[in-house]
Write a protein that holds these residues in place. Structure first.
Motif, PDB file in Angstrom:
ATOM      1  N   SER A  89      26.144  12.791  21.891  1.00  0.00           N
ATOM      2  CA  SER A  89      25.820  11.950  21.232  1.00  0.00           C
ATOM      3  C   SER A  89      24.786  12.069  20.261  1.00  0.00           C
ATOM      4  CB  SER A  89      25.636  10.858  22.208  1.00  0.00           C
ATOM      5  OG  SER A  89      24.210  10.901  22.860  1.00  0.00           O
ATOM      6  N   ARG A 149      26.081  12.528  16.836  1.00  0.00           N
ATOM      7  CA  ARG A 149      26.962  11.555  16.351  1.00  0.00           C
ATOM      8  C   ARG A 149      26.479  10.846  15.111  1.00  0.00           C
ATOM      9  NH1 ARG A 149      31.649   9.616  18.536  1.00  0.00           N
ATOM     10  NH2 ARG A 149      31.898   9.979  20.798  1.00  0.00           N
ATOM     11  N   GLY A 150      27.303  10.550  14.081  1.00  0.00           N
ATOM     12  CA  GLY A 150      27.010   9.964  12.850  1.00  0.00           C
ATOM     13  C   GLY A 150      26.569  10.956  11.981  1.00  0.00           C
ATOM     14  N   ASP A 152      32.574  13.231  14.867  1.00  0.00           N
ATOM     15  CA  ASP A 152      32.563  12.262  15.750  1.00  0.00           C
ATOM     16  C   ASP A 152      34.213  12.035  16.481  1.00  0.00           C
ATOM     17  OD1 ASP A 152      29.832  11.618  15.131  1.00  0.00           O
ATOM     18  OD2 ASP A 152      30.350  10.164  13.773  1.00  0.00           O
ATOM     19  N   ILE A 199      34.216  14.398  19.206  1.00  0.00           N
ATOM     20  CA  ILE A 199      33.789  14.213  20.446  1.00  0.00           C
ATOM     21  C   ILE A 199      34.666  13.094  21.149  1.00  0.00           C
ATOM     22  CG2 ILE A 199      31.642  13.118  21.301  1.00  0.00           C
ATOM     23  CD1 ILE A 199      30.078  14.289  19.135  1.00  0.00           C
ATOM     24  N   ASP A 200      35.249  12.098  20.338  1.00  0.00           N
ATOM     25  CA  ASP A 200      36.053  11.261  21.068  1.00  0.00           C
ATOM     26  C   ASP A 200      37.254  11.829  21.501  1.00  0.00           C
ATOM     27  OD1 ASP A 200      34.273   9.176  19.975  1.00  0.00           O
ATOM     28  OD2 ASP A 200      35.531   8.599  18.180  1.00  0.00           O
ATOM     29  N   ALA A 215      28.218  20.590  17.325  1.00  0.00           N
ATOM     30  CA  ALA A 215      27.091  19.727  17.586  1.00  0.00           C
ATOM     31  C   ALA A 215      26.162  20.255  17.246  1.00  0.00           C
ATOM     32  CB  ALA A 215      27.290  18.906  18.685  1.00  0.00           C
TER      33      ALA A 215
END
Length: 556
Positions: free
Chosen positions: A466, A469-470, A476, A479-480, A510
């Motif tokens: 996380s 993220r963004g 993103d 990751i989901d 990441a």
């Protein structure tokens, strides 16, 4: 006239042109911006001076020749002396001893335990990463000494005598009792021919002498199919007691100076890792001391393996880095079809792709090293992350090495395939880390054990992801997708490799977003998260900034 022309032709034949030459005069720590940044970011920047001292050896022609000779002149086993006395001696080429002296003298085996400051395991990982660009066979003895320390500490009487000698920055190959040595080495003899990774299938028996129990004396009888570094001063081994598989400490020499009943049967004739002796051994009423409680041997072995698996993730990344450095050097110093190889568009695509793969392995390995440090300091979140990342990083880095080195070798053309060149040795070395301390399937099943028995590891993993993220919508989405994959408990054993690979790739992406340059992060995500399945190296999208990616990985 014809004679003169012949002389001119002869002279031209003797002239050597368009050969890249050896990669010498480099410092593989100091000149590696990716490695230096990773070590500093993960909390061990203080090791830079020591790592740079070792890093010079990789580019030193003397140490390169030692590595070549140690592998060209394999260890030799002598069972008896000329008078018929059993001696069980393994003879090594002088270059092997020189390399062992350099590695142990540099603390490659010990810094994680002796530094006494935050980041010690990461700092030790930096030395191991560098060492794997010098010579891989010696990495087995250093790794075993590193991982053995927690086991030695289970028996106070062993710790008081042995720990200081094992952690000494000294190499002493003499076959004498530990009390007479300046430094000691540790080997391991766990697997047997009928079981391999199934340690509970071991048949070696242990009989207590007197009271038995933790720290007690036992006698072992049995055969070990693989014993690493059989000239070590002591060995960690498994044997069956009345309460199940148990872990034992077997000294090579007894306190009275006689040799323990430890019999080498033969040396393994291995595909690679030829400087390091691997053997079959027999115990016959062999003296041993129990470490921990009876029946806890597999658990202790797994705890040792946790550290060796970190070392294989690090070492595989280091091996990839040296193969890449050799390849970048060759392709920037050889011409074909009127252009430097590295300037050819397709070769540039291949090189940039290799640079991404090497950086990904490095980022993943050193993030794991920091988790080990933080877990050792008491962080529960770090312990959970370490629990899941250790098998993931071990599986993925070790799995990527053979294909990576094969591509690097191909970039050298025929020059890469001859034994005088270092690429041939790296090619033979590449598959081994994927076998040691658990093959790919064994490691992926350990990933599942972490997910199923310690479900909080999923939360720790997702919390780490996380942080990125963004930064990129493609990440993103990945990751989901990983979160969905991990929540699906159907047929997990069938999907274990897919799960491990997905965790590794998303984690690497990441880390790229957080730690690398935008050009590298974009290319990695585009090729690994969005790219073709079963892709070959050299398949980066056309709009990637290949020049920046390659320049970042060249030693400068």
């Amino acid at each position: 006239m014809h004679v003169a022309e012949a002389r001119i032709d002869r002279a031209s034949l003797d002239e050597v042109v368009n050969q890249s030459g050896a990669l010498t005069g480099v410092n593989v720590f100091e000149q590696d911006v990716i490695l230096r940044a990773a070590v500093a970011r993960e909390g061990a920047g203080w090791v830079a001076e020591r790592a740079a001292q070792l890093g010079r050896a990789a580019g030193d022609p003397l140490w390169q020749e030692h590595a070549h000779l140690a592998n060209q002149n394999a260890p030799r086993f002598r069972s008896h002396d000329r008078f018929g006395h059993r001696i069980d001696l393994v003879e090594f080429h002088p270059s092997y001893h020189a390399l062992m002296e350099l590695a142990f003298g540099s603390g490659v085996h010990s810094l994680g335990w002796t530094a006494g400051r935050p980041g010690a395991h990461t700092a030790r990982a930096a030395l191991s990463y560098v060492w794997n660009q010098i010579e891989n066979g010696v990495g087995c003895p250093t790794g075993m000494a590193y991982s053995a320390i927690p086991s030695l500490r289970l028996a106070p009487e062993i710790r008081s005598v042995w720990e200081r000698k094992v952690l000494a920055n000294a190499y002493d190959p003499r076959p004498v009792p530990v009390s007479e040595k300046t430094g000691a080495t540790i080997g391991m003899a766990l697997t047997e021919k009928q079981g391999g990774s199934d340690l509970r299938a071991n048949m070696t028996r242990a009989v207590p002498v007197g009271r038995g129990g933790s720290g007690g004396e036992y006698r072992l009888t049995g055969h070990k199919w693989f014993c690493s570094a059989p000239m070590s001063d002591a060995f960690l081994t498994l044997a069956q007691t009345g309460n199940g598989p148990s872990c034992f400490f077997v000294p090579r020499s007894l306190p009275d100076g006689t040799r323990n009943r430890f019999f080498i049967q033969r040396l393994k004739d291995k595909c690679g890792n030829r400087s390091n002796a691997s053997s079959e051994i027999e115990y016959d009423d062999t003296y041993a001391i129990l470490l921990g409680d009876e029946g806890r041997g597999v658990r202790i072995a797994i705890e040792m393996a946790h550290l060796t698996r970190l070392d294989f993730a690090i070492g595989s990344a280091g091996l990839m880095r040296w193969a890449l450095s050799l390849t970048l050097h060759h392709t920037h110093n050889r011409r074909a079809f009127q252009r430097v190889l590295a300037e050819q568009p397709l070769m540039r695509n291949v090189l940039a792709d290799l640079c991404l793969e090497s950086e990904a392995a490095t980022l993943l390995a050193f993030r794991l090293a920091r988790a080990v440090d933080e877990a050792s300091a008491g962080s529960q979140e770090a312990r959970l992350l370490e629990r899941i990342l250790t098998p993931v990083a071990k599986f993925w880095n070790c799995k990527r090495v053979p294909a990576f080195v094969a591509e690097c070798l191909e970039c050298h053309g025929g020059n890469g395939f001859i034994e005088e060149q270092p690429m041939a040795r790296l090619y033979r070395e590449a598959p081994l880390n994927g076998i040691w301390e658990g093959t790919g399937n064994v490691i992926c099943l350990d990933v599942l054990r972490a997910l199923q028995r310690e479900p909080d590891t999923v939360a720790a993993l997702l919390a780490e992801l996380s942080l990125a993220r963004g930064a990129d919508p493609r990440l993103d989405i990945a990751i989901d997708a990983l979160e969905t994959e991990l929540s699906d408990t159907r047929n997990q054993e069938h999907r274990a490799r897919q799960i491990a690979a997905q965790i590794a790739t998303v984690m690497e992406a990441a880390l790229f977003v957080r730690c690398s340059i935008p050009a590298a992060a974009d290319a990695f995500i585009a090729s690994r998260l969005e790219g073709l399945p079963n892709r070959a190296f050299g398949s980066l999208p056309r709009d990637c900034d290949l020049a920046s990616i390659v320049a970042r990985s060249r030693l400068s």
